[in-house]
Scaffold this active site. Structure first.
Site, PDB file in Angstrom:
ATOM      1  N   GLU A 174      -4.451  -0.280 -16.388  1.00 23.10           N
ATOM      2  CA  GLU A 174      -3.877  -1.633 -16.364  1.00 23.10           C
ATOM      3  C   GLU A 174      -4.817  -2.580 -15.630  1.00 23.10           C
ATOM      4  OE1 GLU A 174      -0.099  -1.622 -14.411  1.00 23.10           O
ATOM      5  OE2 GLU A 174       0.616   0.057 -15.581  1.00 23.10           O
ATOM      6  N   ARG A 208      15.030   7.295  -5.359  1.00 25.42           N
ATOM      7  CA  ARG A 208      15.927   6.144  -5.191  1.00 25.42           C
ATOM      8  C   ARG A 208      16.056   5.318  -6.463  1.00 25.42           C
ATOM      9  NH1 ARG A 208      13.671   4.897   0.800  1.00 25.42           N
ATOM     10  NH2 ARG A 208      11.838   5.827  -0.163  1.00 25.42           N
ATOM     11  N   ILE A 209      14.925   5.020  -7.112  1.00 21.20           N
ATOM     12  CA  ILE A 209      14.993   4.196  -8.332  1.00 21.20           C
ATOM     13  C   ILE A 209      15.616   5.013  -9.460  1.00 21.20           C
ATOM     14  CG2 ILE A 209      13.693   2.811  -9.991  1.00 21.20           C
ATOM     15  CD1 ILE A 209      11.536   2.400  -7.834  1.00 21.20           C
ATOM     16  N   HIS A 238       3.869  -4.413 -17.109  1.00 22.98           N
ATOM     17  CA  HIS A 238       4.226  -3.949 -15.757  1.00 22.98           C
ATOM     18  C   HIS A 238       5.043  -5.005 -14.999  1.00 22.98           C
ATOM     19  CE1 HIS A 238       2.892  -1.129 -12.244  1.00 22.98           C
ATOM     20  NE2 HIS A 238       4.122  -1.587 -12.068  1.00 22.98           N
ATOM     21  N   ARG A 259       4.295   5.344 -13.689  1.00 26.08           N
ATOM     22  CA  ARG A 259       2.860   5.082 -13.698  1.00 26.08           C
ATOM     23  C   ARG A 259       2.312   5.533 -15.048  1.00 26.08           C
ATOM     24  NH1 ARG A 259       3.503   2.016 -10.253  1.00 26.08           N
ATOM     25  NH2 ARG A 259       2.686   2.000  -8.145  1.00 26.08           N
TER      26      ARG A 259
HETATM   27  C1  8YV Z   1       4.529  -3.548  -8.743  1.00 26.79           C
HETATM   28  C2  8YV Z   1       5.085  -1.069  -8.584  1.00 26.79           C
HETATM   29  O1  8YV Z   1       4.089  -3.837 -10.008  1.00 26.79           O
HETATM   30  O2  8YV Z   1       6.148  -0.889  -6.505  1.00 26.79           O
HETATM   31  C3  8YV Z   1       5.423  -0.363  -7.316  1.00 26.79           C
HETATM   32  O3  8YV Z   1       4.950   0.765  -7.116  1.00 26.79           O
HETATM   33  O4  8YV Z   1       4.493  -0.507  -9.439  1.00 26.79           O
HETATM   34  C4  8YV Z   1       5.539  -2.462  -8.827  1.00 26.79           C
HETATM   35  O5  8YV Z   1       6.625  -2.815  -8.073  1.00 26.79           O
HETATM   36  C5  8YV Z   1       3.342  -3.419  -7.876  1.00 26.79           C
HETATM   37  O6  8YV Z   1       3.491  -2.684  -6.761  1.00 26.79           O
HETATM   38  C6  8YV Z   1       2.872  -4.792  -7.415  1.00 26.79           C
HETATM   39  O7  8YV Z   1       2.270  -5.482  -8.347  1.00 26.79           O
END
Ligand code: 8YV
Length: 325
Positions: free
Chosen positions: A266, A159-160, A284, A237
């Site tokens: 991280e 989707r992204i 991030h 990731r």
């Molecule tokens: C957020 C993400 O940084 O949705 C994810 O998988 O990596 C990011 O949207 C994280 O989930 C919450 O800090």
């Protein structure tokens, strides 16, 4: 009636904790190991729900899951759930939920921002102005990079990925993609081989799930195939990229530049990154707006409260389909 017991694995948004408290007795896992053990000793046997994810740094792995014999539901703050042992959850009939869709457009915006910053050096250009160099030394240098003569190879087309590809196409970039299988609803040209795609393009956009299957997928071979004009962007990731190989490729000019929103370990990232010049570093921030994080937080709440109310969760992950509580 006593409320079901829920454990937060770390600090959560107020929006999440305050709403969960309406339907659950909520406990938060303390940071110190001895305090954690003390709490778990008291409540682990009663925990039916877990709220996790975000930057709590706690892996909901097999060892942690084994502590909770009555666990039924895990609400993950984030679309990526590589920090949760879903295979163990699936075996035990525990439903895992995540936060898809509500962050798609934000992460796609960030991906294009990171790409533009990396290619056109907007960060260093602003620093140049702030340091007073413009009047002293003249215009900031013409950037060797431009989106005008680039082809984008998407690594991942979920989707992204599709939202990023749509934006890149609107910017005038030819787009191709690599993923595990060809998508019937995606018109962009497909590559079944990552090296072949890296050879054919000059810009890679990584937006594939983390986890064992994609660990170090972007390795020295892929970077060599991308070549000297190559630009690598990672909004997926940190683990998808072999970091030492990328650092070497940037220092040796095997590729031109990189833009990273995600890292190994991280937020305590490898300090060597600070001395690599041709890399743009974001902490991030892919989904990190108030608007989008509120949407994600609400979805975490809705999924977990669905359990308390005996309703279907909104967004269970594919590995743990909902068949009733
Ligand atoms: C957020 C993400 O940084 O949705 C994810 O998988 O990596 C990011 O949207 C994280 O989930 C919450 O800090």
């Amino acid at each position: 009636m006593t409320k079901p017991v829920l454990l937060e694995t770390g600090p959560m948004m107020d929006l999440i904790s305050s709403q969960l408290a309406n339907d659950f007795t909520v406990h938060r896992l303390p940071a110190a190991a001895s305090d954690r053990e003390a709490l778990l000793g008291k409540i682990a046997g009663d925990v039916v729900g877990i709220a996790t994810g975000g930057h709590t740094g706690v892996k909901t792995d097999a060892a942690l899951l084994a502590r909770f014999p009555k666990l039924r539901v895990i609400g993950n703050f984030g679309v990526g759930y590589d920090s949760i042992d879903v295979a163990t959850a699936a075996k035990r009939g525990i439903i895992v939920t995540n936060t898809p869709d509500v962050l798609t457009e934000e992460v796609a915006d960030t991906a294009l921002g990171l790409l533009l910053n990396t290619v056109r050096e907007f960060g260093p250009a602003e620093q140049y102005l702030r340091a007073g160099e413009w009047a002293k030394k003249g215009d900031y240098r013409l950037t060797p990079g431009s989106l005008r003569d680039r082809t984008l190879g998407m690594v991942g087309m979920g989707r992204i990925g599709q939202a990023i590809a749509k934006r890149a196409a609107a910017f005038g970039m030819p787009v191709v993609y690599f993923s595990r299988s060809k998508k019937s609803d995606v018109a962009f040209p497909y590559y079944s081989n990552l090296i072949e795609m890296a050879k054919a393009v000059d810009t890679l956009m990584v937006i594939t799930p983390g986890g064992a299957e994609t660990k170090n997928m972007i390795n020295a071979g892929v970077l060599a195939a991308l070549g000297a004009r190559g630009i690598l962007i990672n909004v997926a990731r940190g683990t998808v990229v072999d970091e030492p190989a990328l650092m070497a490729a940037l220092r040796n000019k095997t590729i031109q530049a990189a833009g990273l929103d995600v890292f190994w370990n991280e937020p305590t990232i490898n300090p060597e990154w600070m001395s690599v010049p041709n890399v743009t570093l974001f902490p991030h921030v892919g989904s990190a707006s108030v608007y989008t994080r509120d949407g994600m937080g609400q979805l975490v709440v809705d999924n977990l409260v669905a359990f308390a109310k005996g309703e279907a969760p909104k967004t269970p992950v594919a590995e743990t389909p909902f068949k009733g509580w």
